[in-house]
Design a protein around this motif. Structure first.
Motif, PDB file in Angstrom:
ATOM      1  N   VAL A 336     -26.344   4.377 -23.583  1.00 33.94           N
ATOM      2  CA  VAL A 336     -25.809   4.640 -22.248  1.00 33.94           C
ATOM      3  C   VAL A 336     -25.038   3.428 -21.742  1.00 33.94           C
ATOM      4  O   VAL A 336     -23.954   3.549 -21.183  1.00 33.94           O
ATOM      5  CB  VAL A 336     -26.948   4.980 -21.266  1.00 33.94           C
ATOM      6  N   PHE A 337     -25.597   2.250 -21.974  1.00 33.23           N
ATOM      7  CA  PHE A 337     -24.961   1.018 -21.518  1.00 33.23           C
ATOM      8  C   PHE A 337     -23.566   0.874 -22.106  1.00 33.23           C
ATOM      9  O   PHE A 337     -22.599   0.580 -21.392  1.00 33.23           O
ATOM     10  CB  PHE A 337     -25.849  -0.168 -21.910  1.00 33.23           C
ATOM     11  N   ILE A 340     -21.092   3.240 -20.617  1.00 33.59           N
ATOM     12  CA  ILE A 340     -20.623   2.775 -19.306  1.00 33.59           C
ATOM     13  C   ILE A 340     -19.591   1.678 -19.460  1.00 33.59           C
ATOM     14  O   ILE A 340     -18.566   1.671 -18.771  1.00 33.59           O
ATOM     15  CB  ILE A 340     -21.813   2.314 -18.463  1.00 33.59           C
ATOM     16  N   LEU A 341     -19.844   0.736 -20.370  1.00 29.52           N
ATOM     17  CA  LEU A 341     -18.862  -0.317 -20.604  1.00 29.52           C
ATOM     18  C   LEU A 341     -17.530   0.297 -21.021  1.00 29.52           C
ATOM     19  O   LEU A 341     -16.473  -0.065 -20.529  1.00 29.52           O
ATOM     20  CB  LEU A 341     -19.334  -1.269 -21.696  1.00 29.52           C
ATOM     21  N   SER A 343     -16.427   3.368 -20.573  1.00 31.17           N
ATOM     22  CA  SER A 343     -15.746   4.196 -19.580  1.00 31.17           C
ATOM     23  C   SER A 343     -15.048   3.320 -18.552  1.00 31.17           C
ATOM     24  O   SER A 343     -14.131   3.767 -17.865  1.00 31.17           O
ATOM     25  CB  SER A 343     -16.717   5.158 -18.901  1.00 31.17           C
ATOM     26  N   GLY A 344     -15.460   2.059 -18.478  1.00 28.65           N
ATOM     27  CA  GLY A 344     -14.774   1.156 -17.571  1.00 28.65           C
ATOM     28  C   GLY A 344     -13.389   0.787 -18.055  1.00 28.65           C
ATOM     29  O   GLY A 344     -12.550   0.334 -17.299  1.00 28.65           O
ATOM     30  N   LEU A 345     -13.145   1.016 -19.367  1.00 29.82           N
ATOM     31  CA  LEU A 345     -11.851   0.645 -19.927  1.00 29.82           C
ATOM     32  C   LEU A 345     -10.702   1.351 -19.233  1.00 29.82           C
ATOM     33  O   LEU A 345      -9.594   0.826 -19.160  1.00 29.82           O
ATOM     34  CB  LEU A 345     -11.812   0.978 -21.428  1.00 29.82           C
ATOM     35  N   ASN A 347     -10.438   1.876 -16.213  1.00 28.77           N
ATOM     36  CA  ASN A 347     -10.233   1.379 -14.858  1.00 28.77           C
ATOM     37  C   ASN A 347      -9.553   0.038 -14.821  1.00 28.77           C
ATOM     38  O   ASN A 347      -9.554  -0.640 -13.806  1.00 28.77           O
ATOM     39  CB  ASN A 347     -11.576   1.258 -14.138  1.00 28.77           C
ATOM     40  N   ARG A 348      -9.007  -0.357 -15.965  1.00 29.01           N
ATOM     41  CA  ARG A 348      -8.426  -1.698 -16.000  1.00 29.01           C
ATOM     42  C   ARG A 348      -7.252  -1.775 -15.049  1.00 29.01           C
ATOM     43  O   ARG A 348      -6.522  -0.816 -14.855  1.00 29.01           O
ATOM     44  CB  ARG A 348      -7.954  -2.025 -17.411  1.00 29.01           C
ATOM     45  N   LYS A 349      -7.055  -2.928 -14.476  1.00 28.10           N
ATOM     46  CA  LYS A 349      -5.934  -3.117 -13.542  1.00 28.10           C
ATOM     47  C   LYS A 349      -4.640  -2.848 -14.253  1.00 28.10           C
ATOM     48  O   LYS A 349      -4.423  -3.311 -15.363  1.00 28.10           O
ATOM     49  CB  LYS A 349      -5.933  -4.559 -13.016  1.00 28.10           C
TER      50      LYS A 349
ATOM     51  N   GLN B  80     -18.425  -5.091 -14.303  1.00 32.02           N
ATOM     52  CA  GLN B  80     -18.218  -3.644 -14.297  1.00 32.02           C
ATOM     53  C   GLN B  80     -17.946  -3.103 -12.902  1.00 32.02           C
ATOM     54  O   GLN B  80     -17.214  -2.133 -12.739  1.00 32.02           O
ATOM     55  CB  GLN B  80     -19.451  -2.935 -14.891  1.00 32.02           C
ATOM     56  N   ARG B  83     -14.408  -5.828 -11.469  1.00 33.26           N
ATOM     57  CA  ARG B  83     -13.184  -5.715 -12.261  1.00 33.26           C
ATOM     58  C   ARG B  83     -12.902  -4.268 -12.665  1.00 33.26           C
ATOM     59  O   ARG B  83     -11.777  -3.845 -12.778  1.00 33.26           O
ATOM     60  CB  ARG B  83     -13.289  -6.557 -13.546  1.00 33.26           C
ATOM     61  N   ARG B  84     -13.957  -3.511 -12.937  1.00 35.28           N
ATOM     62  CA  ARG B  84     -13.751  -2.144 -13.403  1.00 35.28           C
ATOM     63  C   ARG B  84     -14.057  -1.117 -12.327  1.00 35.28           C
ATOM     64  O   ARG B  84     -13.973   0.088 -12.546  1.00 35.28           O
ATOM     65  CB  ARG B  84     -14.634  -1.853 -14.631  1.00 35.28           C
ATOM     66  N   ARG B  85     -14.459  -1.570 -11.168  1.00 40.22           N
ATOM     67  CA  ARG B  85     -14.696  -0.734  -9.986  1.00 40.22           C
ATOM     68  C   ARG B  85     -15.597   0.465 -10.256  1.00 40.22           C
ATOM     69  O   ARG B  85     -15.368   1.555  -9.755  1.00 40.22           O
ATOM     70  CB  ARG B  85     -13.368  -0.259  -9.386  1.00 40.22           C
ATOM     71  N   GLN B  86     -16.637   0.263 -11.055  1.00 41.98           N
ATOM     72  CA  GLN B  86     -17.601   1.347 -11.248  1.00 41.98           C
ATOM     73  C   GLN B  86     -18.665   1.289 -10.161  1.00 41.98           C
ATOM     74  O   GLN B  86     -18.752   0.315  -9.430  1.00 41.98           O
ATOM     75  CB  GLN B  86     -18.241   1.235 -12.632  1.00 41.98           C
ATOM     76  N   MET B  90     -24.932   2.821 -10.154  1.00 43.36           N
ATOM     77  CA  MET B  90     -25.060   3.274 -11.522  1.00 43.36           C
ATOM     78  C   MET B  90     -25.212   2.102 -12.495  1.00 43.36           C
ATOM     79  O   MET B  90     -26.122   2.077 -13.322  1.00 43.36           O
ATOM     80  CB  MET B  90     -23.826   4.103 -11.896  1.00 43.36           C
ATOM     81  N   VAL B  91     -24.310   1.133 -12.385  1.00 44.19           N
ATOM     82  CA  VAL B  91     -24.354   0.001 -13.307  1.00 44.19           C
ATOM     83  C   VAL B  91     -25.651  -0.783 -13.128  1.00 44.19           C
ATOM     84  O   VAL B  91     -26.311  -1.164 -14.099  1.00 44.19           O
ATOM     85  CB  VAL B  91     -23.148  -0.937 -13.098  1.00 44.19           C
ATOM     86  N   VAL B  94     -28.581   1.129 -14.748  1.00 44.40           N
ATOM     87  CA  VAL B  94     -28.592   1.057 -16.208  1.00 44.40           C
ATOM     88  C   VAL B  94     -29.014  -0.333 -16.681  1.00 44.40           C
ATOM     89  O   VAL B  94     -29.807  -0.477 -17.615  1.00 44.40           O
ATOM     90  CB  VAL B  94     -27.213   1.429 -16.786  1.00 44.40           C
ATOM     91  N   LEU B  95     -28.477  -1.362 -16.024  1.00 45.61           N
ATOM     92  CA  LEU B  95     -28.856  -2.729 -16.397  1.00 45.61           C
ATOM     93  C   LEU B  95     -30.336  -2.966 -16.173  1.00 45.61           C
ATOM     94  O   LEU B  95     -31.000  -3.650 -16.962  1.00 45.61           O
ATOM     95  CB  LEU B  95     -28.048  -3.742 -15.580  1.00 45.61           C
ATOM     96  N   LEU B  98     -32.113  -1.414 -18.991  1.00 43.66           N
ATOM     97  CA  LEU B  98     -31.834  -2.189 -20.195  1.00 43.66           C
ATOM     98  C   LEU B  98     -32.714  -3.429 -20.232  1.00 43.66           C
ATOM     99  O   LEU B  98     -33.299  -3.774 -21.264  1.00 43.66           O
ATOM    100  CB  LEU B  98     -30.356  -2.589 -20.218  1.00 43.66           C
TER     101      LEU B  98
END
Lengths: 351, 304
Positions: A336-337, A340-341, A343-345, A347-349, B80, B83-86, B90-91, B94-95, B98
């Motif tokens: 899952v972790f 999530i990492l 899926s953030g791709l 959202n890159r600026k 996350q 920079r990634r605006r999640q 949620m993040v 999960v952390l 983890l």
């Protein structure tokens, strides 16, 4: 106003990112888990194979994996109601436990009843208990403005404490209190099973029924749409007329009832008694499943199947390599972790 | 003041310290507008790492390693969510899981192993002061750190320009940005700082008041720290008072447990969470707590 770009370069890049978002988490999880296995003395490839074999090796194992799948799917479906209403029902773990405790009470009091009556009563009581436990979270949120995350976690710990108290106290085994649980249920309190596996058509039927019901309710009824509106914005004038407090309470009640159902399956099917960790992390895994599935209800099925496979297979690793019993959970969480990492791709600026 | 009360107060200060440090760290993070739900997992992981490193290289290195671990978890969250605006919830969630699963799995070889820890070291002159000295200055170094951190946080927030900027980015990031304050960069930084505090708090368990390592060594404490930030109204002094109040109520419930033999033993284990819920209910609903409002922009990502 955004102008949609037809630049072929960014289209290609977007396709690349989508495939990466699917592949990267899988590769990363396998690599990291492989390293962890190797660090603790287990040959990685062999360990991975054991997970798959432990879950799907023969019909009995497949049956047990499917049995784990049912309460997990039901919980995930239950979470959809609260998520749609904008709430994080982290308290699901405790609601499953509450259902399990209620079931055990019925079994202890009513083991003279004929089997079908007893089982139906157990299911009913489990749903009510789960709904009531969830109602606490709902009330604290709606009347007390206490975040449902805190009340949920707090109630999880409380439910866990109550379970331990019952197992070591009033409901302990006659041979002496042991953390392995209460006395096993008598035969008429168990779900009807296929031969030597614990798999029961009852669990599967419940899961399928709830899947269909949830799909219909959330997508095709007014109530479902109301929930969704409330989740999107609690303060708009329109949603104020939908009585959001009432809807949120209803969502928690439904969610809790489904958690209770899962508790019913966990006691009458999987464990066949009340044990310390009766919810077996299903509440938390269900949250992950919903996070991974996004808005797509049907995606929950393969995701939950995957999670139950790893749970079942992971217990095999525990026996073989003396791994801690958290190994299955760790594999799932790492997956899952990384998702999530990844899926953030997107959202890159600049994208 | 007789010895019994002094000793009890001293125990309360000591046992409330880890929660205090963790809550201070989270307070800083939240002041900047970020919620770090991973506290429970962060505390577990950093307390494990601190213990392991300390067993090989001494307590000081263990503490540093724990702080780094806490910051690492916070880094993942910050990256996350900023920079990634999640979604921060949620993040963070999960952390948290983890951290719990990793600490359970990696901590297996270290369960119940003896290890070093920082024992009580009385401060030279201060510990001679009649009552206060015994309570506050005859403690493990973690307590001294915690008191120092409270003072630093208070001073930073109330008296410096940086503190004003910190409050601004949490209350009204849009205006702050228009005034030239780099909102997201500062949020990132303060989240890391908060994570470092959390790491220190983790170390103060396994190398301080709860020496050693067991499965789920600090399970649940992260949630108590999160609640403490709310209960303390995002103010360092009130967080300190809240932490000690909490520690005294927990000790009291343990005492009640001992005095009334008929009670189920799980009651004192469950008491903190009941108290947490009651405390939150209290704070959210009494108008006298109006000044306890959360930072306005808490939880909302800021797009520059």
């Amino acid at each position: 106003m955004e102008v949609e770009t037809t630049d072929w370069r960014s289209n290609v890049r977007r396709k690349w990112i989508r495939s990466l978002q699917f592949l990267l988490p899988i590769v990363a999880t396998v690599v990291v888990v492989g390293i962890l296995f190797w660090m603790l003395g287990a040959p990685p490839l062999h360990a991975f194979w054991q997970i798959i074999d432990g879950g799907l090796g023969d019909w009995m194992k497949i049956g047990n994996t499917l049995l784990l799948f049912c309460p997990l799917l039901i919980c995930a479906l239950g979470l959809l109601y609260t998520f749609k209403a904008g709430q994080w029902n982290i308290g699901m773990e405790g609601q499953v436990t509450a259902g399990a405790i209620a079931v055990t009470l019925v079994v202890r009091l009513g083991d003279q009843l004929p089997r079908s009556v007893l089982l139906m009563l157990m299911l009913l009581v489990a749903m009510i208990a789960g709904a009531l436990w969830a109602a606490f979270c709902g009330l604290l949120k709606v009347k007390g403005q206490v975040s449902e995350i805190f009340s949920g976690m707090g109630l999880n710990f409380i439910a866990s404490g109550v379970t331990i108290f019952l197992i070591c106290g009033p409901w302990r085994q006659s041979t002496g209190a042991t953390l392995s649980g209460t006395t096993p249920y008598p035969e008429q309190a168990l779900l009807p099973r296929l031969s030597s596996s614990r798999f029961s058509w009852v669990g599967l039927a419940l899961a399928i029924a709830m899947l269909a019901l949830t799909y219909l309710v959330l997508k095709r009824t007014t109530w479902g749409v109301m929930l969704r509106s409330i989740g999107l914005s609690q303060r708009s004038l329109i949603t104020k007329r939908l009585n959001p407090s009432r809807r949120i309470m209803e969502a928690f009640l439904v969610s809790g009832a489904m958690a209770g159902t899962a508790g019913f399956i966990q006691t009458a099917g999987v464990y066949q008694k009340l044990v310390v960790s009766i919810a077996g992390n299903i509440g938390f895994l269900a949250i992950f499943s919903v996070l991974l599935a996004g808005n797509d209800i049907l995606k929950l099925v393969p995701i939950c199947l995957f999670f139950s496979l790893v749970m079942k297979g992971g217990s095999r690793l525990q026996q073989l390599y003396q791994f801690d019993y958290s190994v299955g959970l760790l594999v799932q969480i790492l997956g899952v972790f990384f998702v999530i990492l990844a899926s953030g791709l997107s959202n890159r600026k600049g994208d | 003041m007789n010895q019994f009360w002094i000793q009890s107060l001293r125990t309360i200060v000591g046992s409330g310290t880890p929660l205090l440090i963790a809550a201070l760290g989270e307070m800083i993070t939240e002041k900047s507008g970020v919620v770090n739900l991973s506290l429970d997992g962060s505390l577990l992981l950093s307390s494990l790492v601190g213990f392991v490193i300390a067993s090989h290289f001494g307590v000081a290195w263990g503490v540093i390693a724990a702080c780094i671990t806490g910051s690492l978890m916070a880094f993942l969250l910050a990256f996350q969510t900023i920079r990634r605006r999640q979604s921060q919830t949620m993040v963070g969630y999960v952390l948290m899981m983890l951290g719990i699963a990793l600490s359970d799995f990696l901590g297996q070889p270290f369960v119940m192993k003896p290890g070093p820890y920082w024992s009580r070291t009385p401060l030279p002159i201060l510990s001679q002061v009649p009552v206060v000295g015994e309570i506050f200055f005859n403690q493990s170094p973690f307590v001294y750190f915690s008191l120092l951190l409270v003072a630093v946080c208070w001073f930073w927030l109330e008296k410096t320009r940086h503190g004003l900027e910190l409050r601004a980015i949490g209350e009204n990031p849009e205006s702050a940005f228009r005034r030239g304050i780099p909102v997201n960069k500062l949020r990132f930084l303060y989240t890391l700082v908060g994570g470092c505090f959390v790491g220190l708090a983790g170390a103060s368990y396994s190398l301080g008041i709860r020496p050693g390592w067991t499965r789920g060594h600090t399970l649940g404490e992260g949630w108590l720290a999160l609640a403490l930030v709310i209960f303390g109204g995002w103010n360092p002094i009130r967080v300190l008072l809240g932490a000690y109040l909490f520690a005294s109520l927990t000790s009291a419930s343990g005492l009640v447990q001992k005095l009334i033999p008929g009670l189920p033993p799980q009651l004192s284990g469950v008491a903190p969470y009941t108290m947490m819920i009651i405390a939150l209910m209290f704070v959210q609903n009494r108008s006298v707590f109006k000044r306890y409002k959360a930072p306005e922009a808490l939880g909302r990502p800021f797009k520059e």
